[in-house]
Design a protein around this motif. Structure first.
Motif, PDB file in Angstrom:
ATOM      1  N   ARG A  21      -5.117  71.949   0.997  1.00 27.70           N
ATOM      2  CA  ARG A  21      -6.174  71.367   2.002  1.00 27.70           C
ATOM      3  C   ARG A  21      -5.564  70.726   3.011  1.00 27.70           C
ATOM      4  O   ARG A  21      -4.679  69.698   2.732  1.00 27.70           O
ATOM      5  CB  ARG A  21      -7.204  70.628   0.971  1.00 27.70           C
ATOM      6  CG  ARG A  21      -8.461  70.030   1.810  1.00 27.70           C
ATOM      7  CD  ARG A  21      -9.112  69.304   0.924  1.00 27.70           C
ATOM      8  NE  ARG A  21      -8.371  68.284   0.668  1.00 27.70           N
ATOM      9  CZ  ARG A  21      -8.642  67.306  -0.587  1.00 27.70           C
ATOM     10  NH1 ARG A  21      -9.650  67.671  -1.306  1.00 27.70           N
ATOM     11  NH2 ARG A  21      -8.207  66.158  -0.692  1.00 27.70           N
ATOM     12  N   PHE A  45      -6.938  75.914  16.829  1.00 25.15           N
ATOM     13  CA  PHE A  45      -8.245  75.471  16.051  1.00 25.15           C
ATOM     14  C   PHE A  45      -8.709  74.444  17.022  1.00 25.15           C
ATOM     15  O   PHE A  45      -8.120  73.511  17.162  1.00 25.15           O
ATOM     16  CB  PHE A  45      -7.822  74.908  14.772  1.00 25.15           C
ATOM     17  CG  PHE A  45      -8.991  74.737  13.783  1.00 25.15           C
ATOM     18  CD1 PHE A  45      -9.575  75.815  13.002  1.00 25.15           C
ATOM     19  CD2 PHE A  45      -9.081  73.345  13.561  1.00 25.15           C
ATOM     20  CE1 PHE A  45     -10.480  75.333  12.120  1.00 25.15           C
ATOM     21  CE2 PHE A  45     -10.276  73.232  12.424  1.00 25.15           C
ATOM     22  CZ  PHE A  45     -10.808  74.268  11.627  1.00 25.15           C
ATOM     23  N   ASP A  66     -11.011  68.649   8.734  1.00 21.18           N
ATOM     24  CA  ASP A  66     -10.545  69.535   7.852  1.00 21.18           C
ATOM     25  C   ASP A  66      -9.939  70.817   8.706  1.00 21.18           C
ATOM     26  O   ASP A  66     -10.905  71.524   9.179  1.00 21.18           O
ATOM     27  CB  ASP A  66     -11.473  69.803   6.726  1.00 21.18           C
ATOM     28  CG  ASP A  66     -10.524  70.651   5.747  1.00 21.18           C
ATOM     29  OD1 ASP A  66      -9.855  71.549   5.999  1.00 21.18           O
ATOM     30  OD2 ASP A  66     -11.044  70.624   4.681  1.00 21.18           O
ATOM     31  N   SER A  68      -7.824  73.100   7.437  1.00 21.55           N
ATOM     32  CA  SER A  68      -7.090  74.026   6.313  1.00 21.55           C
ATOM     33  C   SER A  68      -7.281  75.471   6.595  1.00 21.55           C
ATOM     34  O   SER A  68      -6.579  76.243   6.224  1.00 21.55           O
ATOM     35  CB  SER A  68      -8.075  74.082   4.876  1.00 21.55           C
ATOM     36  OG  SER A  68      -8.045  72.566   4.263  1.00 21.55           O
ATOM     37  N   ALA A  69      -8.088  75.804   7.567  1.00 24.11           N
ATOM     38  CA  ALA A  69      -8.383  77.054   8.247  1.00 24.11           C
ATOM     39  C   ALA A  69      -6.869  77.648   9.023  1.00 24.11           C
ATOM     40  O   ALA A  69      -6.725  78.801   9.056  1.00 24.11           O
ATOM     41  CB  ALA A  69      -9.540  77.350   9.118  1.00 24.11           C
ATOM     42  N   THR A  71      -3.351  78.513   8.890  1.00 24.43           N
ATOM     43  CA  THR A  71      -2.589  78.742   7.756  1.00 24.43           C
ATOM     44  C   THR A  71      -1.092  79.253   8.380  1.00 24.43           C
ATOM     45  O   THR A  71      -0.507  79.767   7.411  1.00 24.43           O
ATOM     46  CB  THR A  71      -3.133  79.900   6.748  1.00 24.43           C
ATOM     47  OG1 THR A  71      -3.417  80.883   7.475  1.00 24.43           O
ATOM     48  CG2 THR A  71      -4.399  79.308   6.178  1.00 24.43           C
TER      49      THR A  71
END
Ligand code: G3I
Ligand code: 9MR
Ligand code: ZN
Length: 546
Positions: A21, A45, A66, A68-69, A71
């Motif tokens: 995360r 992002f 956040d 986390s998307a 990657t």
């Protein structure tokens, strides 16, 4: 500047594992942000921050983003809507490999009694130091060899208990996460066979042997000059007389604990060395048995270096008994440990003065098949309850760590990392990945995701500590400090003149000064580095789960 106008975007300045995360923390009014590729400036992002948390410890209004998307491995930074940017960081499979090496290599830089030079030291070398024999206080005429080991900190004292904590963390890290120690450091002793972490710990263990009184088995509390030398004095120029302070129960218990641990861990690599460690541990244990009621240590008259006073030595005795039990399986050590468990001393602390946590880990691991046993069950339940408490505090905290305001004491970064170790112990015993996630949040804090936007490890991260209270870093004429050192961190007690002058009224987590004069917030020690090695090793061994 009023809090209203302060804006920072903070991240772990080293980075995040791609599978984890990933959260950035924003101080002040930020609602939108973008994650940007550092090289190209391309936005990959865009996100919205969460609701604001008014955080007591840091005095900040904190929002989370956040991402986390994201990657794809790479180098990034975060840009807030007003143009404020974060430090650069990487997303990678194993982003902390170099960090772990640096944190471990720091112990080489702490070495005493040998020249640091050539390819091993880079520009931070110096001549051999502290080679003279030391006078033994209380034993007129006696002088003993005291050379070797690691300096404690920014000073050049060598203290048995703190040294034992540092070695224990490193050996436990190796025992629990051996896959994280496959890469070589550059060490003079590297033989292509023995893991470097064991070679480095042997430096301190070899010195600890010299701290044991040959006759009684008791262990001298410390070995230092009478007072601290000036801040710019290099180790080889610190030539004042050295003194062994008297034997203490705390030092003897810590010695027995760490030697028993070493006996087990060095066994596959060097049987003779392991046997020597065990014999030393058992001799120390006999001293403890013969001295059931010992007062806490205080500095002898004339000695003004670090005291490391400790009134409570049942925790050190418990560690010694439990570790000897785990290593030897002997029922007498089990019985000794079990006699101590019901007594009221901290069972889950891993500090230089409260070693009960090491005893608990040893006891639980010695009897993994005895999970029905009442003492075993209650210690395990206690450990998990403490980890749950730490996780609950972290959830409420703006910067997601387990320190309450009152926990920002001298060396608060040790608590940050010790608490992460305890969370990782909970992960190990319960199999619950959530404990590891919480531990990783603690590493993020240490590496920059904190209200001051500072990486507390010298030489690591875009915005690291640069002026530690570390005599070689001050005196060596090299602009950059010795790398890989963990700074003590915020101390709300304002325990030195510099912070008393500059930081009055600051919130707890801001009571820190990156200034060489601030020994109470910006010193460095071996036992602040060691739990950071443990935590980093956990996240270098591969996936977050498992
Ligand atoms: O345990 C109490 C806690 O109950 C209380 O709420 C809190 C409030 O201030 O204080 C806690 O005690 C602190 C103690 O450390 C235990 O952690 C003291 O305030 C604090 O002053 C004390 O600091 C120690 C410092 O020496 C001064 O004695 C540090 O832990 C210790 O790391 C540091 O060690 C020095 C050595 O003496 C010399 N070498 C360098 C090293 C690092 O600075
Ligand atoms: O430099 C000393 C540091 O290494 C110790 O951890 C610290 C512990 O008390 O003390 C420092 O020495 C200071 C002394 O205690 C008070 N006068 C100023 C010294 C630092 O320059
Ligand atoms: Zn030295």
């Amino acid at each position: 500047m009023s809090e209203h106008n302060v804006r920072t975007v903070t991240v772990n300045q080293i980075g995040y594992p791609v599978s984890s995360r990933k959260t950035a923390l924003f101080r002040g009014q930020t609602h939108h942000y973008r994650v940007v590729e550092a090289q190209t400036g391309t936005s990959v992002f865009s996100g919205e921050t969460s609701a604001a948390v008014k955080d007591g410890s840091s005095g900040a209004v904190v929002r989370a983003g956040d991402f986390s998307a994201v990657t794809a491995a790479g180098r990034y930074l975060i840009e807030a809507e007003d143009g404020t940017v974060s430090a650069e960081f990487v997303l990678g499979e194993r982003p902390y490999e170099e960090l772990q090496k640096g944190l471990l290599k720091a112990f080489y830089f702490y070495r005493c009694g040998v020249e640091l030079g050539g390819e091993y030291a880079g520009p931070w070398g110096h001549a051999a130091c502290h080679l003279a024999e030391g006078a033994v206080i209380g034993q007129p005429g006696l002088r003993l060899d005291s050379s070797g080991g690691w300096h404690d900190a920014g000073d050049y004292g060598k203290y048995s208990g703190p040294g034992a904590k540092a070695v224990a963390d490193l050996l436990l890290a190796f025992e629990w996460y051996p896959e994280a120690f496959l890469d070589a450091l550059t060490l003079p002793e590297s033989d292509g066979r023995t893991p470097d972490v064991l070679l480095e710990c042997r430096v301190e263990l070899d010195w600890l042997f010299k701290m044991q009184d040959a006759g009684s088995g008791g262990v001298y509390h410390k070995l230092t000059t009478a007072g601290f030398p000036g801040l710019e004095v290099m180790p080889e120029d610190d030539t004042a007389e050295l003194f062994f302070s008297p034997v203490s129960a705390a030092a003897t218990g810590d010695f027995a604990g760490v030697m028993a641990m070493a006996a087990r861990i060095y066994e596959p690599w060097d049987k003779a060395y392991a046997a020597r460690c065990l014999a030393a541990a058992e001799a120390a244990w006999r001293w403890l048995e013969q001295h059931p009621e010992e007062p806490g240590f205080t500095n002898p008259p004339g000695i003004t270096t670090g005291e490391y006073g400790d009134e409570e030595n049942r925790d050190e005795r418990f560690w010694a008994a439990a570790e000897l039990y785990r290593t030897t399986g002997k029922p007498s050590y089990r019985a000794a440990a079990e006699e101590l468990i019901p007594l009221p001393f901290p069972k889950y602390s891993l500090g230089w003065g409260d070693m009960g946590g090491y005893g608990t880990l040893a006891y639980l691991l010695a009897g993994e098949e005895r999970t029905d046993d009442t003492l075993h069950r209650s210690l395990l339940a206690g450990l998990l309850a403490e980890a749950d408490r730490l996780a609950a505090v972290s959830q409420q905290d703006g910067y997601r760590i387990s320190l309450r305001e009152e926990d920002y004491i001298w060396g608060s970064n040790m608590l940050v990392m010790n608490n992460a170790m305890l969370l990782l112990a909970a992960e190990r015993f319960s199999g619950e990945a959530a404990y590891a996630e919480c531990a990783l949040d603690h590493l993020h804090y240490l590496l920059g995701r904190n209200v001051l936007d500072i990486s507390y490890v010298t030489g690591y991260g875009d915005r690291p500590v640069r002026y530690p209270h570390h005599r070689p870093s001050v005196g060596d004429g090299v602009a950059e400090p010795v790398p890989g050192l963990v700074s003590g961190g915020p101390d709300r007690g304002l325990h030195d003149e510099y912070v008393r002058e500059h930081l009055q009224g600051k919130p707890a987590a801001q009571c820190f000064a990156d200034h060489e004069a601030s020994y109470s917030t910006n010193e460095v020690t071996i036992y602040w580095n060691s739990p950071a090695v443990f935590v980093t090793a956990r996240f270098n061994r591969g996936s977050l789960q498992g």
